[in-house]
Design a protein around this motif. Structure first.
Motif, PDB file in Angstrom:
ATOM      1  N   ASP A 100      -7.390  -5.856   0.690  1.00  0.00           N
ATOM      2  CA  ASP A 100      -7.301  -6.080   2.128  1.00  0.00           C
ATOM      3  C   ASP A 100      -7.913  -7.457   2.371  1.00  0.00           C
ATOM      4  O   ASP A 100      -9.128  -7.647   2.171  1.00  0.00           O
ATOM      5  CB  ASP A 100      -8.076  -4.995   2.883  1.00  0.00           C
ATOM      6  CG  ASP A 100      -7.607  -4.836   4.314  1.00  0.00           C
ATOM      7  OD1 ASP A 100      -6.795  -5.651   4.774  1.00  0.00           O
ATOM      8  OD2 ASP A 100      -8.051  -3.875   4.978  1.00  0.00           O
ATOM      9  N   PRO A 156       0.833  -1.215   0.000  1.00  0.00           N
ATOM     10  CA  PRO A 156       0.000   0.000   0.000  1.00  0.00           C
ATOM     11  C   PRO A 156       0.859   1.253   0.000  1.00  0.00           C
ATOM     12  O   PRO A 156       2.055   1.209   0.305  1.00  0.00           O
ATOM     13  CB  PRO A 156      -0.789  -0.126   1.309  1.00  0.00           C
ATOM     14  CG  PRO A 156      -0.714  -1.555   1.690  1.00  0.00           C
ATOM     15  CD  PRO A 156       0.598  -2.054   1.180  1.00  0.00           C
ATOM     16  N   GLU A 157       0.244   2.381  -0.305  1.00  0.00           N
ATOM     17  CA  GLU A 157       0.940   3.655  -0.251  1.00  0.00           C
ATOM     18  C   GLU A 157       1.418   3.927   1.172  1.00  0.00           C
ATOM     19  O   GLU A 157       0.841   3.441   2.149  1.00  0.00           O
ATOM     20  CB  GLU A 157       0.004   4.787  -0.687  1.00  0.00           C
ATOM     21  CG  GLU A 157      -0.471   4.694  -2.133  1.00  0.00           C
ATOM     22  CD  GLU A 157      -1.466   5.792  -2.463  1.00  0.00           C
ATOM     23  OE1 GLU A 157      -1.591   6.750  -1.652  1.00  0.00           O
ATOM     24  OE2 GLU A 157      -2.123   5.700  -3.506  1.00  0.00           O
ATOM     25  N   ILE A 204      -1.107   5.015   3.774  1.00  0.00           N
ATOM     26  CA  ILE A 204      -2.008   3.957   4.254  1.00  0.00           C
ATOM     27  C   ILE A 204      -1.303   3.107   5.291  1.00  0.00           C
ATOM     28  O   ILE A 204      -1.891   2.727   6.320  1.00  0.00           O
ATOM     29  CB  ILE A 204      -2.497   3.097   3.071  1.00  0.00           C
ATOM     30  CG1 ILE A 204      -3.331   3.940   2.110  1.00  0.00           C
ATOM     31  CG2 ILE A 204      -3.295   1.898   3.571  1.00  0.00           C
ATOM     32  CD1 ILE A 204      -3.783   3.201   0.866  1.00  0.00           C
ATOM     33  N   LEU A 226      -8.943  -2.515  -1.023  1.00  0.00           N
ATOM     34  CA  LEU A 226      -8.258  -1.638  -0.084  1.00  0.00           C
ATOM     35  C   LEU A 226      -8.895  -0.249  -0.144  1.00  0.00           C
ATOM     36  O   LEU A 226      -9.428   0.146  -1.183  1.00  0.00           O
ATOM     37  CB  LEU A 226      -6.778  -1.551  -0.447  1.00  0.00           C
ATOM     38  CG  LEU A 226      -5.872  -0.847   0.562  1.00  0.00           C
ATOM     39  CD1 LEU A 226      -5.874  -1.575   1.911  1.00  0.00           C
ATOM     40  CD2 LEU A 226      -4.448  -0.766   0.011  1.00  0.00           C
ATOM     41  N   ASN A 227      -8.828   0.472   0.974  1.00  0.00           N
ATOM     42  CA  ASN A 227      -9.441   1.809   1.047  1.00  0.00           C
ATOM     43  C   ASN A 227     -10.953   1.737   0.994  1.00  0.00           C
ATOM     44  O   ASN A 227     -11.597   2.585   0.387  1.00  0.00           O
ATOM     45  CB  ASN A 227      -8.943   2.729  -0.071  1.00  0.00           C
ATOM     46  CG  ASN A 227      -7.703   3.490   0.348  1.00  0.00           C
ATOM     47  OD1 ASN A 227      -7.432   3.631   1.533  1.00  0.00           O
ATOM     48  ND2 ASN A 227      -6.953   3.975  -0.624  1.00  0.00           N
ATOM     49  N   ILE A 259      -2.281  -7.440   3.362  1.00  0.00           N
ATOM     50  CA  ILE A 259      -2.638  -6.150   2.789  1.00  0.00           C
ATOM     51  C   ILE A 259      -1.689  -5.846   1.630  1.00  0.00           C
ATOM     52  O   ILE A 259      -0.490  -5.653   1.831  1.00  0.00           O
ATOM     53  CB  ILE A 259      -2.547  -5.038   3.849  1.00  0.00           C
ATOM     54  CG1 ILE A 259      -3.367  -5.435   5.090  1.00  0.00           C
ATOM     55  CG2 ILE A 259      -3.053  -3.716   3.285  1.00  0.00           C
ATOM     56  CD1 ILE A 259      -2.979  -4.709   6.335  1.00  0.00           C
ATOM     57  N   THR A 260      -2.220  -5.808   0.421  1.00  0.00           N
ATOM     58  CA  THR A 260      -1.423  -5.519  -0.760  1.00  0.00           C
ATOM     59  C   THR A 260      -1.666  -4.071  -1.195  1.00  0.00           C
ATOM     60  O   THR A 260      -2.268  -3.287  -0.475  1.00  0.00           O
ATOM     61  CB  THR A 260      -1.764  -6.471  -1.910  1.00  0.00           C
ATOM     62  OG1 THR A 260      -3.040  -6.116  -2.472  1.00  0.00           O
ATOM     63  CG2 THR A 260      -1.808  -7.921  -1.444  1.00  0.00           C
ATOM     64  N   ASP A 261      -1.227  -3.735  -2.390  1.00  0.00           N
ATOM     65  CA  ASP A 261      -1.440  -2.379  -2.890  1.00  0.00           C
ATOM     66  C   ASP A 261      -2.892  -2.110  -3.244  1.00  0.00           C
ATOM     67  O   ASP A 261      -3.295  -0.946  -3.365  1.00  0.00           O
ATOM     68  CB  ASP A 261      -0.554  -2.127  -4.112  1.00  0.00           C
ATOM     69  CG  ASP A 261      -0.831  -3.132  -5.230  1.00  0.00           C
ATOM     70  OD1 ASP A 261      -1.088  -4.316  -4.929  1.00  0.00           O
ATOM     71  OD2 ASP A 261      -0.764  -2.741  -6.407  1.00  0.00           O
ATOM     72  N   SER A 262      -3.702  -3.154  -3.389  1.00  0.00           N
ATOM     73  CA  SER A 262      -5.091  -2.927  -3.803  1.00  0.00           C
ATOM     74  C   SER A 262      -6.118  -3.799  -3.074  1.00  0.00           C
ATOM     75  O   SER A 262      -7.319  -3.598  -3.261  1.00  0.00           O
ATOM     76  CB  SER A 262      -5.241  -3.154  -5.319  1.00  0.00           C
ATOM     77  OG  SER A 262      -4.799  -4.446  -5.679  1.00  0.00           O
TER      78      SER A 262
END
Length: 215
Positions: free
Chosen positions: A133, A12-13, A16, A213-214, A128-131
């Motif tokens: 959860d 993730p960023e 985050i 995610l998000n 938890i990856t970049d996109s």
């Protein structure tokens, strides 16, 4: 104690990651596996330990920021992945719950290797990856309820894990999970959160719940 493992590939960023550690993972033991060290450091996180062969690390000077007694370096030819080594270290240090940050995109064999950890007797609880959860919901002999508030129409996918048998119920999903023929190779793909509030009950067995995610 909660253990957080930073691994390679897409994470993730930074904002985050910072929010996650400040709100949901305060006091966690942080372990960086190979190039997961870069993801942690770029997010302003100082790992408690760093393990691996570090063949994927973008800059070896990053290792100088880790105390020598907290740096465990392995030969490249080894029997376990860097993420597995970090997972074993987390168990050794007394972590009763372990999350993985990173591992998105990249090589598909690495992706499958991380997923395989969720099939084992000792397994991560969150990934938890970049996109995505990703949560592991495990009945452990009694019903386990997982609840989350999502955006309306957010995608929810569910896969069985472990040896079964499996039985699940849901609330708030467009297609209910009850009475489905759960078995190896079966899954619930691209379900939808009808109004945002979703709960999934693992009546028996273990399940992987993949969310955006998000949310």
């Amino acid at each position: 104690m909660l253990g957080i493992i930073f691994t390679g590939a897409q994470a993730p960023e930074a904002r985050i990651i910072k929010q996650l550690l400040e709100t949901e993972a305060k006091g966690a033991l942080v372990i960086a596996a190979d190039s997961g060290l870069a993801a942690a450091q770029d997010a302003g996180v100082k790992p408690d330990w760093a393990v691996g062969d570090f063949d994927s690390l973008d800059d070896e000077s990053r290792l100088s920021e880790v105390a020598k007694e907290r740096l465990i370096r392995y030969e490249r030819d080894k029997d376990y992945t860097d993420t597995e080594l970090a997972f074993s270290l987390a168990i050794e240090k007394g972590c009763g719950e372990i999350w993985i940050i990173g591992g998105g995109g990249g090589r598909i064999d690495h992706l499958f290797a991380i997923r395989s950890l969720f099939e084992r007797e000792l397994f991560p609880r969150r990934w938890i990856t970049d996109s995505e959860d990703i949560f592991c919901v495990n009945s452990s002999g009694e019903e386990k309820i997982f609840s989350v508030c999502l955006k309306k129409n957010a995608l929810v996918s569910v896969f069985p894990l472990g040896s079964g048998p499996w039985d699940a119920q849901s609330r708030g999903l467009k297609w209910p999970l009850s009475n489905l023929p759960w078995d190896r190779g079966f899954f619930g793909l691209s379900n939808e959160a009808e109004d945002g509030d979703v709960s999934i009950t693992a009546k028996s067995g273990r399940f992987m719940v993949i969310l955006p995610l998000n949310y």
